[in-house]
Design a protein around this motif. Sequence first.
Motif, PDB file in Angstrom:
ATOM      1  N   ARG A   4       0.846  -1.189   0.000  1.00 25.34           N
ATOM      2  CA  ARG A   4       0.000   0.000   0.000  1.00 25.34           C
ATOM      3  C   ARG A   4       0.882   1.238   0.000  1.00 25.34           C
ATOM      4  O   ARG A   4       2.094   1.168   0.146  1.00 25.34           O
ATOM      5  N   ARG A 228     -10.169   8.147  -7.442  1.00 20.62           N
ATOM      6  CA  ARG A 228      -9.573   6.839  -7.771  1.00 20.62           C
ATOM      7  C   ARG A 228      -8.224   6.943  -8.477  1.00 20.62           C
ATOM      8  O   ARG A 228      -7.734   5.955  -9.016  1.00 20.62           O
ATOM      9  N   GLU A 231      -2.891   7.169  -4.673  1.00 19.97           N
ATOM     10  CA  GLU A 231      -2.490   5.900  -4.086  1.00 19.97           C
ATOM     11  C   GLU A 231      -3.563   5.405  -3.120  1.00 19.97           C
ATOM     12  O   GLU A 231      -4.230   6.198  -2.450  1.00 19.97           O
ATOM     13  N   TYR A 232      -3.706   4.088  -3.038  1.00 20.98           N
ATOM     14  CA  TYR A 232      -4.671   3.514  -2.110  1.00 20.98           C
ATOM     15  C   TYR A 232      -4.352   3.985  -0.689  1.00 20.98           C
ATOM     16  O   TYR A 232      -3.197   3.951  -0.244  1.00 20.98           O
ATOM     17  N   ASN A 290      -7.856  -4.286   0.181  1.00 16.86           N
ATOM     18  CA  ASN A 290      -7.059  -3.290  -0.546  1.00 16.86           C
ATOM     19  C   ASN A 290      -6.714  -3.745  -1.953  1.00 16.86           C
ATOM     20  O   ASN A 290      -6.212  -2.951  -2.761  1.00 16.86           O
ATOM     21  N   THR A 291      -6.981  -5.009  -2.300  1.00 17.09           N
ATOM     22  CA  THR A 291      -6.649  -5.515  -3.632  1.00 17.09           C
ATOM     23  C   THR A 291      -7.802  -6.247  -4.301  1.00 17.09           C
ATOM     24  O   THR A 291      -7.789  -6.420  -5.518  1.00 17.09           O
ATOM     25  N   THR A 295     -11.806  -2.574  -3.845  1.00 17.00           N
ATOM     26  CA  THR A 295     -11.114  -1.335  -4.220  1.00 17.00           C
ATOM     27  C   THR A 295     -11.938  -0.494  -5.177  1.00 17.00           C
ATOM     28  O   THR A 295     -11.694   0.704  -5.321  1.00 17.00           O
TER      29      THR A 295
END
Length: 534
Positions: A4, A228, A231-232, A290-291, A295
């Motif tokens: 992340r 979007r 970065e996450y 997170n993946t 997301t």
Amino acid sequence: MKTRFNIYKTIGLICLFIVVLASCTSDLDIIPKDDQTTLSEDLFDNDTAYKQVLAGIYANLALTGTDGGGSSNLKNIDAGTSQFGRVLLYTQTLSADQMIWSYENDPGTREIQRNLWTAQNPLLLGMFSRTHLSIALANNFLRETTDDKLDGRNVSSAVRSEIPAYRAEARLLRAMAYYYMMDLFGKANFATEDDPVSSQPIVYDRAQLFDFIETELKEIETDLIAPRQNEYGRADKAVAYMILAKIYLNAEVYIKENKYSDCINYCERIIAGGYNLADNYLHNFMADNNTNSATNEIIFPIISDGVVTQNFGPTTVMINGSVGSIEENGIEVGVGSGGWGGALRVRKQLANLFGPAFANDDRNTIISSGRPIDIVDISDRDTGFILQKYSNATSTGSFGSDQTFVDTDFPLYRLADVYLMYAEAHLRGGGGSLSTAVDYINALRDRANNSNTITSGDLSLDFILDERARELHWEAHRRQDLIRFKRFTGGSYNWVWKGNGSNGISLPAHFDIYPIPQASIAANPNNLTQNPGY
């Protein structure tokens, strides 16, 4: 360990301890506790520090210190009563009709879940202080990133090109902190980067906070990264739109004004930002959210990592706490078999919202397993149903990196909430389209594999309140929702243990706002006063 935006590593941790951060409120006596701590003037001489110091503002949402989950960087305030996400969950969910905490000897929990709180409650002090620390961290970053400061340090053009977005994110996080102060306490110690360090802060009331939040978020829109595209784990325009949508939805509570058309406007902006519902409802609450497909739906998370960010935050608490005392189902959710021995259970008002029409709904993760639905004795962990919404398992069949501290990010804001806000704001006269509102509700049901779709005749405010509970339970929204619907205080709607009555009793109207912690008043006695009724 998850990949992340590394918002909680190295200086991103250390910067939480910069000694100058006492500027926001003098009860935040921040003292360096680490040999690696670097004070701000030296820290900012390094070009790489700017992103890392920005990381520290984000880190304050998840961490309480740099020495593990039990450490605290707030003087005389325990880590267990001051982790932002956890205390937000307590103040918004444990205080209402969805959750029960079995261990009432834990500081402050008995008073929150029985609606007996006073100005001495340590959880309220933790929330008040942690949120003000976010403000202080943001103010410090903004002071250190002015053009004059950057010129004096000969900061590279590459870093300078990033600074406008960094500053906008810091201002957004500060506005978000003021939003929660406005919602929970109705006032806040108010300071910006323009106020001298260590000066006695003035106090803003709800109307002043509303105006500041609204103005601030609109001013920074141009500098924020598009939805979007960041970065996450970092904020973008959609996070600003989300906060604006929420203050407009609740404007009649905050400032006694109708702002539902503005709520619709910002919901539409978020929806146009390219978000989509996760393929599976439960993907939003898994260790790889997170993946995996979540997301596409999660607008802003509070990051959790079982290795890097060990803390007793909301997802660690809910996943370990939801393991049943009888069932010992921890292995299947990625923690120890016994978890925390039945620390958390479901109040029957939430269980009753999942009747026969929701038996196969993916949102219904309630486990009854022969348990009685009633919780007559809160300490009896074998009574009341349990919930298996959150998990430290992944969508691919593996588990998080640690079996106590989970990898599951807390979805603070997600698209499903936007769909529900749109529908509610439409029903309250905000405009938009009835058919669109119905389509959004049905999209949530379709995603949950519930064939009981609705028509326009089914859509009502009471329906929305119940559907928000089915979709968003244990996500730190319920108190706010009940207040907006005039169901939190008074006696028109009671739930078990409301007001310390086993079947619920009426609450006085002043309980719609929490008391200002007495310790915080003592730190700013000339300006900060107690809320009425306390």
